[in-house]
Every structure is written in C-alpha cells, then in structure tokens.
Design an enzyme around this catalytic site. Structure first.
Site, PDB file in Angstrom:
ATOM      1  N   ASP A 122       1.075  -1.252   0.100  1.00  0.00           N
ATOM      2  CA  ASP A 122       0.290  -0.077  -0.048  1.00  0.00           C
ATOM      3  C   ASP A 122       0.818   1.265   0.103  1.00  0.00           C
ATOM      4  OD1 ASP A 122      -2.136   1.915   0.662  1.00  0.00           O
ATOM      5  OD2 ASP A 122      -3.113   0.094   1.586  1.00  0.00           O
TER       6      ASP A 122
ATOM      7  N   ARG B 124      -0.755   4.360  -0.055  1.00  0.00           N
ATOM      8  CA  ARG B 124      -1.798   5.618   0.200  1.00  0.00           C
ATOM      9  C   ARG B 124      -1.081   6.316   1.187  1.00  0.00           C
ATOM     10  NH1 ARG B 124      -7.409   2.367   0.669  1.00  0.00           N
ATOM     11  NH2 ARG B 124      -5.845   0.993   1.146  1.00  0.00           N
TER      12      ARG B 124
END
Ligand SMILES: Nc1nc2c(ncn2[C@@H]2O[C@H](COP(=O)(O)OP(=O)(O)OP(=O)(O)O)[C@@H](O)[C@H]2O)c(=O)[nH]1
Ligand SMILES: [Zn+2]
Length: 507
Positions: free
Chosen positions: A413, A415
């Site tokens: 990830d 983000r």
C-alpha cells in the site's frame, strides 16, 4: 608464455579509451557552444539556445483512415508554430535563491489571516516569476496537458484564468486548524478564497490560481434509484429530490499543495531527505527541491481529492449535529466500471446512502474521494496483481492477497493515510459520529490527528460483490475492523477463501 592476447586486449582498450575521450570532448564542445555560462542574473539568451528541431514539415495536419469504416478523419489541431515563438522572452532560471530576479513573496504557513499568510505563487508568467514562492505547477498532473496546449499554440503561454463568478457557492470559513502550521500540510486552506483574499494581487496582475473550487449540483446513481424504488431511501424533496433518486449535493475539488516541512514531519522524515527523494523519483524534474531550500511549498504532480456533502455544509463543523463520513480511495475498475473483484463501488454507494440518511435525520454526510488509484500504486500495478492472483498455484486465496501486491510493487500500500485527515481539519470537523469504513489505516490516521470516531460501520455482507470475499477476508485478517467477524468464534482459514479462477471468468 604467449603474451599476444594480453597485448591485443590492452591495444583494444586503449583504442576504446581514445574513442571515448574524443566523444566526451565533442560533447563538451557542444555544451560549451550551446549554453551560456550563468551570468549573475542567470539569464539564457534565446539566440544561444540550439535551434529547436524544425517540426514544421512533420506537423502538417494528419490525415488518416479511420479503422471504423472508410471515413477520412483529419486531426483537429492546426499546424503548430515552432515551440520557441510561444515564449518570446528569454528563459530565466530560478534555480538559486541568490539570483537577482528572485524575490519570492513571503509565505507564513499557518498565519491567522490571508494577508499575513501570503498568496501561493507558482506561475512563471513574466510578472509573477520574480515573486514565485512555490515549486512545481498548478493543476497537478494536468500541468503537462497545459504544457502541450501551449506548445501547440492552442493556449497563450501567459493565459490567466478569468475568475469572475467562480467564487465558492458555500462557505468554508477559517477554523483554528488553519492556524496550526502542522495541522494542514497537504492543501492550501486559503485555496478557495484566492479571489476574495488576494483580490488586490490579482488586480495588480499576479497569476494566482485557486487550488480549491466549491460548487453544487444534482447527482443520479442507478443504485440510489433502486433504493428509492424499494423504499429503503425516502424522497424528502430536499436531499432526495424525486423517484429517480436525484440527490442534491454540494461538492468541491481540492488540488494538492504541500508545505514541505509539515509533510516531512507528518511522515517522520527530515525535510532534506524528503526533498531528495521527491527530486530523484520525479526523474530530477524539480531541481528547485534541492537548490531552493528557501521555497517551502511544493505543488506535486499528483491527483487531488473531491468532497461531496449531503445536507447543510455548515453542520460539518458543528459538533451538535451528527456527521457521517466515508473517505474513499479511487478504484476506477469498480467505482466507474463495476468490476466485481473488490468492494469499492458498493462501499462507496453504501457510504452515499448513509450520508443521505444522516442528512435526512437532521445531520450531515460527507464523502471524501481521493485520487489514489490502486492504493496509490496505479492501475497498471493493480491489473498486474490481478493476473498474478488468478494465475497463482493454489488459486487466488485470501492468505496470499497482499503478498501478490507486494511481489509486484514492493509494498502492499502506498496511500500513506497520514495526510488524509487534512481535509477533515480544513472543514472544521471535530468528531465523526459514523465512519463508513473498516480500514484501520484510515481510522488510526483520523483518530491520531485529534478527530474522534464514535462508530465504525462495515459494508453490509449482502452488498459484497461475488469475487470480493478474498479481499475482505484478507483485509480483516490484516487488521481491518469488522464487528461481524469479531462475533464469530473461529477466524476463517484464509487458504480456503478463494476467488474466481480464469476458467470461471471465461464462462
Ligand atoms: N494494488 C491493489 N490495489 C487494490 C486492489 N484491490 C483494490 N485496490 C485498491 O484499494 C483501494 C481501496 O480503497 P478504499 O475503497 O478506500 O478501501 P480501503 O482503504 O481498503 O478500506 P475501507 O474504507 O474499509 O473500504 C483503491 O485504491 C483500490 O483501487 C489490489 O488487488 N491491488
Ligand atoms: Zn476496488
């Protein structure tokens, strides 16, 4: 001993060294002839820049045969003028703070009024350039399209937006988070007030651009229409307008504006390391990240975010009113095209419906939509991962769900939710009554930033799309919130939670 092969090799090396030296000398001469050594004002004279390629001949309007039938299609763009005519002035490099042309308007991030904070100036228009106090360009990734339009002669290089009547349709007034320089670091809290707060500077001719726009609209979604039809959403004439499920919404768009010392602090790195990484991983595109330590603001070439508000926007910062929020990260395949491998669109729709219900009960609902496709790894990475998942020996299992992404992207990830709560603080949110999300990363970031969450709401099981069980079980096993699975005695065996195979997909 036969020394001939050794002698041959040495001769060979020596010849190659000679050739290399000749090439290097030629390159140096070329550079010497084409670049003027930086004068004290760092101006490069047009006449000293190598002539651009003569593109005229190659840029006749293209005529090509369409693959759909025999229609002749002609490219719409006119034959462009050669690039340099778009920029009649000499190039001014602003690489070093000592350049006599460089005199940035001071920025006091977190200052209590707009005049004291100062406008963000990123423009390289002749009048704005000396006062420029931000690295990068407006428009995020779209700055590249703007460059193309200028290069093709379709846009005046010094075009300034006409901002008449573009002001926000609802008020987001300053709140105390705006005045803490470390609370909002990834957007400009004054970004929607440029016309009002810096009107004098606009009149003087500075090229200032709003980085936030606030408007209102109606919206219509097939799922919301069905909910109105089956009675699970009621028409109230204010938010749900009719039996087609038309919704009244106030909405906004936000472009990223990074205050580098704050971004560095938020991610737990020092500013120099952050600047170096941004410089390197954009292919050296922004040298000022390295040379202009005096410029603290960077407009990164990335997507921004949208906000959708159901009910009165003023209620968002009013702690006596109930607030439902869904923060959603972009998933084009599901959000727009209805792919059923993940929970994105159904969760988004559920979030919208819950926001509408909250507003109908006298509160307000907020959706924040971030352009962070495929967990900010991009859609190409995401689709590579889908292939790897479906082709894996043993099938597409929840046990290996995150591993497949890590194999391709190196991380599961990107983000990094740490800056996500900025927009919530900008809006003046103090507490969230209902948070429509199971993500522990979103929860930790919001609560860690000082906003309390009173209730977490997971996606109802009946809304899970057919091929998304793998994702949801893998997420819950990795720490996502789930009231339903917390109740069940036995955690599922992740090896046995399997998604579709290619064969299933083909039939
Ligand atoms: N790289 C990658 N991204 C995925 C995959 N499946 C979904 N995504 C992305 O994951 C993100 C999901 O974001 P959200 O819908 O906000 O959900 P979430 O953060 O997981 O948590 P919730 O708030 O509980 O829904 C989107 O950016 C999707 O594009 C996958 O297999 N690989
Ligand atoms: Zn998705």
């Amino acid at each position: 001993m036969d020394l001939k092969p050794v002698v041959d090799a040495i001769n060979n090396l020596s010849t190659r060294l000679d050739e290399y030296q000749k090439e290097t000398r030629a390159e140096l001469n070329l550079l010497k002839n084409s670049i003027v050594p930086p004068s004290p004002t760092f101006k490069i004279h047009q006449s000293n820049i190598p002539e651009p390629l003569n593109l005229e001949a190659e840029q006749q309007p293209l005529t090509k045969r369409s693959s759909f039938g025999n229609r002749e299609t002609t490219a719409v763009s006119p034959a462009p003028k050669a690039g340099k005519s778009q920029y009649p002035d000499r190039i001014i490099l602003t690489t070093y703070p000592g350049n006599s042309k460089v005199n940035p308007i001071p920025l006091n991030w977190g200052a209590e009024d707009a005049a004291a904070r100062g406008p963000i100036v990123a423009s390289r228009h002749p009048q704005s350039l000396p006062l420029r106090n931000a690295i990068g360009a407006h428009g995020g990734a779209y700055s590249i399209y703007r460059a193309l339009a200028v290069a093709m002669g379709q846009l005046d290089a010094n075009h300034k937006p006409n901002l008449v009547n573009t002001e926000p349709v609802f008020h987001v007034p300053p709140n105390k988070s705006w005045f803490d320089p470390m609370k909002i670091v990834s957007m400009d809290p004054w970004g929607h007030l440029v016309q009002e707060a810096f009107g004098d500077k606009l009149k003087e001719g500075l090229d200032l651009r709003p980085t936030i726009a606030l408007t209102k609209a109606h919206m219509q979604l097939a799922e919301i229409e069905s909910m109105v039809k089956d009675g699970s959403l009621k028409i109230d004439g204010k938010i749900v307008l009719d039996k087609k499920g038309q919704l009244m919404v106030t909405k906004g768009a936000v472009e990223p504006v990074w205050y580098l010392p704050g971004i560095a602090k938020r991610f737990g790195v020092d500013e120099i390391s952050l600047r170096r990484a941004l410089f390197e991983d954009t292919g050296g595109m922004y040298p000022e990240l390295i040379t202009r330590g005096d410029l603290k603001v960077f407009l990164p070439p990335i997507g921004g975010l949208s906000i959708y508000i159901f009910g009165p926007p003023a209620y968002i910062s009013d702690p006596t009113k109930k607030l439902t929020v869904r923060v959603h990260d972009e998933c084009n395949g599901s959000d727009v095209f209805g792919s059923d491998i993940c929970t994105c669109r159904p969760y988004l729709i559920y979030g919208i419906a819950e926001c509408v219900r909250q507003a109908q009960e006298g509160g307000v609902g907020l959706i924040v939509y971030f352009r962070k496709e495929g967990r900010a790894l991009g859609e190409v990475t995401k689709y590579l991962v889908y292939n790897a998942r479906k082709r894996a020996e043993g099938g597409d299992t929840a046990a290996n769900y995150f591993l497949r992404t890590e194999n391709v992207a190196g991380v599961k990830d990107m983000r990094f939710q740490a800056t996500m709560p900025d927009v919530l603080h900008w809006l003046g949110i103090q507490k969230i009554d209902r948070m429509i999300s199971m993500s522990n990363m979103k929860y930790d970031a919001i609560v860690g930033s000082g906003i309390s969450i009173l209730e977490r709401v997971e996606i109802p099981p009946e809304m899970l799309p057919p091929d998304s069980q793998v994702e949801i079980d893998a997420k819950i096993a990795s720490g996502y919130f789930s009231a339903t699975s917390a109740k069940s005695a036995e955690p599922p065996n992740l090896e046995n939670i399997k998604g579709r195979t290619w064969d299933d997909i083909n039939h």
